[in-house]
Scaffold this motif. Structure first.
Motif, short mmCIF file in Angstrom:
data_model
loop_
_atom_site.label_atom_id
_atom_site.label_comp_id
_atom_site.label_asym_id
_atom_site.label_seq_id
_atom_site.Cartn_x
_atom_site.Cartn_y
_atom_site.Cartn_z
N VAL A 175 0.87 -1.18 0.00
CA VAL A 175 0.00 0.00 0.00
C VAL A 175 0.90 1.23 0.00
CG1 VAL A 175 -1.76 1.28 1.26
CG2 VAL A 175 -1.80 -1.23 1.28
N PRO A 176 0.86 2.04 -1.05
CA PRO A 176 1.70 3.25 -1.07
C PRO A 176 1.24 4.26 -0.03
CG PRO A 176 0.19 3.23 -2.95
CD PRO A 176 0.04 1.90 -2.27
N LEU A 177 2.19 4.91 0.60
CA LEU A 177 1.90 5.87 1.66
C LEU A 177 2.56 7.21 1.35
CD1 LEU A 177 2.62 3.65 4.81
CD2 LEU A 177 0.38 4.19 3.84
N PRO A 178 2.02 8.30 1.89
CA PRO A 178 2.66 9.60 1.68
C PRO A 178 3.97 9.74 2.44
CG PRO A 178 0.74 9.80 3.12
CD PRO A 178 0.73 8.41 2.59
N SER A 179 4.13 8.99 3.53
CA SER A 179 5.35 9.06 4.33
C SER A 179 5.42 7.84 5.24
CB SER A 179 5.38 10.34 5.18
OG SER A 179 4.26 10.36 6.07
#
Length: 411
Positions: A175-179
């Motif tokens: 799951v891509p995350l902003p940080s």
């Protein structure tokens, strides 16, 4: 000798072939650590110069040849007996559709003990990796995976084997995350379990009375908040006034400290018509109390029974012989919820929770064990303490272990 973004971008096919040939030579690659051939300490970039599988980490972050990880070496409900810390396991290579993730934070779950006891899959025999969820950065990836991810990108995942410094994760499961933030980790299992179970089984609506057991725990905190978002009246059980204060801060209408109050008496007195929904994770006597407290057409959702996990059987006794009569008398229901059976809706649930958190509509409480006797949970060695801490019922929110990295990194 080192590689960086600039040198990586200009790497020629001739250099690539040379690197691949050199790595295969017994005088260096097989007989000695790669960088020791040039007189330095070994720190190898992961690279398969046949072009088909792996990319070098060109961000200036050295990937070592070995790592620490936890491995189940004996089936037991005693986590300390079952699990061994291995100091020099090989760092795995990502395949074509994989990411190599450097773990920065890993989550502790009550079911870690079920996994170490072999209760989920009797066919799996030791040794095997353990840990369900992690958050970190991509440090290497396969060719196909590079269509959607890049080195340095923050990701989260749910996959067995997170109790390690590095984990290979299929890109489709990431799951891509902003940080890289520990708060995101709280949503992966604990938040998603609360969201999907209440959505699919709870039938929540305005005015309904919802009882959450172990309400200040990793998943209980989300059940409380999501029920309040549905305009329900929420009752939460907990084991201390400090936890009660936390629950009130996230909207819980009535807290019951079971160390100082009799849960059964409180429910009978304050909610004589019963409760409409129970989010139950404790088991044993608490399950019996919750069952007796159900209203007409009440729903009891079982997401766990932590009080039994440390027993050889994995269970605490309940008054099961009376269950059919009690359900019939109230047209009530008991339903189990296991996250693995709802994976088709998992990403939708997670995206919804991430948006709620980013809007400030959801509190994601993290407990690093700062108040534990030996202090903050840092490093894989502290996973053992973190599991003990959870089973002592000390945590407020999700227990998270931080994995610091001493390697030189620009990530």
């Amino acid at each position: 000798m080192s590689f960086n973004a600039k040198s990586g971008a200009s790497l020629s096919s001739r250099a690539a072939r040379w690197w691949w040939w050199w790595r295969r030579q017994p005088s260096c690659a097989a007989a000695a650590p790669a960088w020791s051939c040039f007189g330095g300490s070994w720190s190898r970039p992961i690279l398969d110069m046949s072009y088909s599988r792996h990319f070098l980490d060109f961000q200036g972050s050295s990937i070592p040849s070995s790592m620490k990880k936890l491995v189940v070496t004996k089936l037991s409900q005693n986590f300390r007996e079952a699990v061994t810390l291995q100091q020099d396991s090989p760092v795995p290579l990502p395949g074509d559709g994989d990411l190599l993730v450097r773990n920065r934070f890993v989550g502790i779950n009550a079911s870690d003990i079920n996994y170490s006891a072999g209760r989920y899959d009797a066919s799996v025999k030791p040794p095997f990796d353990i840990g369900f969820e992690g958050v970190g950065e991509v440090v290497a990836l396969g060719l196909s995976a590079s269509a959607d991810y890049t080195v340095g990108q923050a990701v989260a995942y749910v996959k067995a084997g997170s109790f390690a410094e590095y984990t290979v994760v299929p890109a489709r499961q990431a799951v891509p995350l902003p940080s890289v933030k520990p708060e995101f980790l709280t949503l992966m299992v604990s938040g998603a379990t609360a969201y999907l179970s209440l959505k699919e089984l709870g039938d929540l609506s305005e005015g309904k009375k919802v009882l959450v057991t172990a309400a200040a725990g990793g998943t209980g905190q989300f059940a409380v908040q999501l029920a309040k978002k549905a305009k329900c009246h929420v009752i939460g059980t907990c084991s201390s006034d400090e936890k009660g204060g936390f629950l009130k801060s996230i909207g819980c209408d009535r807290t019951i400290n079971y160390k100082t109050e009799n849960v059964e008496s409180v429910l009978r007195k304050d909610y004589p018509e019963g409760v409409d929904v129970v989010y139950e994770s404790v088991g044993g006597k608490m399950f019996d109390l919750a069952l007796n407290a159900l209203a007409i057409k009440g729903r009891l959702i079982v997401i766990g029974f932590i009080t039994g996990y440390q027993n050889p059987t994995g269970f605490q006794p309940i008054k099961a012989e009376l269950l059919p009569a009690k359900l019939l008398k109230k047209s009530a229901s008991v339903q189990g919820f296991f996250l693995n059976h709802y994976l088709s809706d998992y990403k939708m649930a997670l995206q919804h929770l991430l948006k709620m958190y980013e809007r400030g509509d959801l509190v994601c409480e993290v407990d690093f064990g700062d108040m534990s006797p030996e202090g903050k949970f840092t490093g894989l060695e502290s996973v053992f303490r973190a599991v003990d801490y959870m089973y002592m019922g000390k945590n407020i929110g999700k227990i998270v272990v931080e994995l610091p990295h001493s390697v030189n990194s620009k990530l």
